[in-house]
Scaffold this active site. Sequence first.
Site, PDB file in Angstrom:
ATOM      1  CE  LYS A  74      -4.187  -2.020   1.722  1.00  0.00           C
ATOM      2  NZ  LYS A  74      -5.221  -2.128   2.725  1.00  0.00           N
ATOM      3  CG  ASP A 110      -7.944   0.316   3.097  1.00  0.00           C
ATOM      4  OD1 ASP A 110      -8.833  -0.443   2.688  1.00  0.00           O
ATOM      5  OD2 ASP A 110      -6.729   0.070   2.974  1.00  0.00           O
ATOM      6  CE1 TYR A 232     -11.617 -10.732   3.997  1.00  0.00           C
ATOM      7  CE2 TYR A 232     -10.696  -8.604   4.583  1.00  0.00           C
ATOM      8  CZ  TYR A 232     -10.837  -9.644   3.688  1.00  0.00           C
ATOM      9  OH  TYR A 232     -10.183  -9.591   2.485  1.00  0.00           O
TER      10      TYR A 232
HETATM   11  P1  NAP Z   1       1.302  -3.980   6.094  1.00  0.00           P
HETATM   12  O1  NAP Z   1       1.447  -2.653   5.476  1.00  0.00           O
HETATM   13  O2  NAP Z   1       2.186  -5.085   5.648  1.00  0.00           O
HETATM   14  O3  NAP Z   1       1.494  -3.788   7.688  1.00  0.00           O
HETATM   15  C1  NAP Z   1       1.524  -4.913   8.519  1.00  0.00           C
HETATM   16  C2  NAP Z   1       1.453  -4.475   9.993  1.00  0.00           C
HETATM   17  O4  NAP Z   1       1.343  -5.681  10.773  1.00  0.00           O
HETATM   18  C3  NAP Z   1       2.701  -3.748  10.501  1.00  0.00           C
HETATM   19  O5  NAP Z   1       2.305  -2.820  11.490  1.00  0.00           O
HETATM   20  C4  NAP Z   1       3.515  -4.890  11.124  1.00  0.00           C
HETATM   21  O6  NAP Z   1       4.386  -4.465  12.149  1.00  0.00           O
HETATM   22  C5  NAP Z   1       2.406  -5.728  11.717  1.00  0.00           C
HETATM   23  N1  NAP Z   1       2.825  -7.122  11.894  1.00  0.00           N
HETATM   24  C6  NAP Z   1       2.961  -8.071  10.937  1.00  0.00           C
HETATM   25  N2  NAP Z   1       3.357  -9.225  11.489  1.00  0.00           N
HETATM   26  C7  NAP Z   1       3.461  -9.017  12.833  1.00  0.00           C
HETATM   27  C8  NAP Z   1       3.848  -9.819  13.940  1.00  0.00           C
HETATM   28  N3  NAP Z   1       4.169 -11.104  13.795  1.00  0.00           N
HETATM   29  N4  NAP Z   1       3.824  -9.277  15.175  1.00  0.00           N
HETATM   30  C9  NAP Z   1       3.494  -7.973  15.347  1.00  0.00           C
HETATM   31  N5  NAP Z   1       3.134  -7.142  14.324  1.00  0.00           N
HETATM   32  C10 NAP Z   1       3.125  -7.661  13.088  1.00  0.00           C
HETATM   33  O7  NAP Z   1      -0.194  -4.522   5.955  1.00  0.00           O
HETATM   34  P2  NAP Z   1      -1.549  -3.661   5.808  1.00  0.00           P
HETATM   35  O8  NAP Z   1      -1.851  -3.472   4.389  1.00  0.00           O
HETATM   36  O9  NAP Z   1      -1.425  -2.500   6.718  1.00  0.00           O
HETATM   37  O10 NAP Z   1      -2.657  -4.686   6.357  1.00  0.00           O
HETATM   38  C11 NAP Z   1      -2.732  -5.030   7.738  1.00  0.00           C
HETATM   39  C12 NAP Z   1      -3.949  -5.916   7.986  1.00  0.00           C
HETATM   40  O11 NAP Z   1      -5.164  -5.182   7.798  1.00  0.00           O
HETATM   41  C13 NAP Z   1      -4.053  -7.137   7.072  1.00  0.00           C
HETATM   42  O12 NAP Z   1      -4.485  -8.228   7.843  1.00  0.00           O
HETATM   43  C14 NAP Z   1      -5.126  -6.750   6.085  1.00  0.00           C
HETATM   44  O13 NAP Z   1      -5.815  -7.880   5.560  1.00  0.00           O
HETATM   45  C15 NAP Z   1      -6.050  -5.934   6.986  1.00  0.00           C
HETATM   46  N6  NAP Z   1      -6.885  -4.996   6.215  1.00  0.00           N
HETATM   47  C16 NAP Z   1      -8.230  -5.179   6.212  1.00  0.00           C
HETATM   48  C17 NAP Z   1      -9.038  -4.304   5.516  1.00  0.00           C
HETATM   49  C18 NAP Z   1     -10.524  -4.485   5.520  1.00  0.00           C
HETATM   50  O14 NAP Z   1     -11.181  -3.946   4.616  1.00  0.00           O
HETATM   51  N7  NAP Z   1     -11.071  -5.163   6.484  1.00  0.00           N
HETATM   52  C19 NAP Z   1      -8.479  -3.239   4.792  1.00  0.00           C
HETATM   53  C20 NAP Z   1      -7.101  -3.074   4.836  1.00  0.00           C
HETATM   54  C21 NAP Z   1      -6.311  -3.966   5.541  1.00  0.00           C
HETATM   55  P3  NAP Z   1       5.919  -4.062  11.824  1.00  0.00           P
HETATM   56  O15 NAP Z   1       5.903  -2.617  11.403  1.00  0.00           O
HETATM   57  O16 NAP Z   1       6.622  -4.304  13.106  1.00  0.00           O
HETATM   58  O17 NAP Z   1       6.391  -4.967  10.727  1.00  0.00           O
END
Ligand code: NAP
Length: 285
Positions: A74, A110, A232
């Site tokens: 993103k 989002d 989800y």
């Molecule tokens: P991203 O940019 O890759 O960010 C991932 C985040 O998760 C970072 O803050 C990362 O922390 C943290 N993380 C990952 N693995 C971890 C672990 N083992 N322990 C602690 N923290 C961890 O991903 P994103 O696009 O923001 O998406 C995040 C989540 O939101 C996903 O599950 C996605 O499916 C969900 N989402 C849902 C919707 C919806 O419409 N419902 C919309 C958008 C996103 P670090 O900085 O320490 O790596």
Amino acid sequence: MMQGIMTGKTSIYGIIGNPVSHSLSPVMQNAAMAAANIDAVYVPFKVSVEELPVAVSGLRSLNICGFNVTIPHKTAIIPLLDELAPSALQAGAVNTVVRVHDRLIGHNTDGDGMIKSLRSDLDCRLDGAHVLLVGAGGAARGALAALCSAGVASISVLNRTLDSAELLIADFFKCFKKVELNAYRLNQIPAPVIARADLLINATSLGMQGEKIAGVALALMPDHAKVYDMVYNPPVTPLLEEARQSGRSALNGLGMLIAQGELAFSLWHGKPPVAGVMLRAVSGL
Ligand code: NAP
């Protein structure tokens, strides 16, 4: 698309991410396009971090009309686009790309999708609220911008990597001077910060594989505090289970997924989807 048959004129939309196989967006968007009689298909593309530049260049060459962007691209996609709409500029993250002639324009649906779901599905009052936001990635960026615009009093960003959380709030200090912004390492949150929280939002991928969020003691939050998990799939994460066991209102991110998808659909097709079609499509799975 005539009765589900692709022709030489069928437009292509899609989603890029890694992983992407869990995404419900193809089901939602294909159902909504069919219901609106739009001659188009929406397909998932698994794209690794290393291959993002070449993948975006390929999507350009193939005249893809628009696509969603999910974990982990993103923010990384921004320099590969031609222009950012105000929603993406403010968030510093893109989840929807619209092709206008030969230009790829990044948007962020989002944040607004999350706010809509918080208000209508979880009955949240955001004005003056104290929010704990877990995560500092692309989804958290969109959430932060939208929460600030919605008038919350404070947002504490909790993240495994403190640097990312600090960087995230630094980007927002100047734009939202009235909102108190703090950053903490996930397992080092001061107890008074948890004790005043009205809402906790998980914006990390924790929970997708059944992982717990270690370091946030839900029991220390006030009784009225609510919990929203952007994850989800699975529908009930350990975070939601714990919150519900302690009698809290808690919801997964399906409503946000649908709301952001409806906004993306409107950007691509110039009109909203048939009411309820996306929810019906994913409810039947
Ligand atoms: P991203 O940019 O890759 O960010 C991932 C985040 O998760 C970072 O803050 C990362 O922390 C943290 N993380 C990952 N693995 C971890 C672990 N083992 N322990 C602690 N923290 C961890 O991903 P994103 O696009 O923001 O998406 C995040 C989540 O939101 C996903 O599950 C996605 O499916 C969900 N989402 C849902 C919707 C919806 O419409 N419902 C919309 C958008 C996103 P670090 O900085 O320490 O790596």
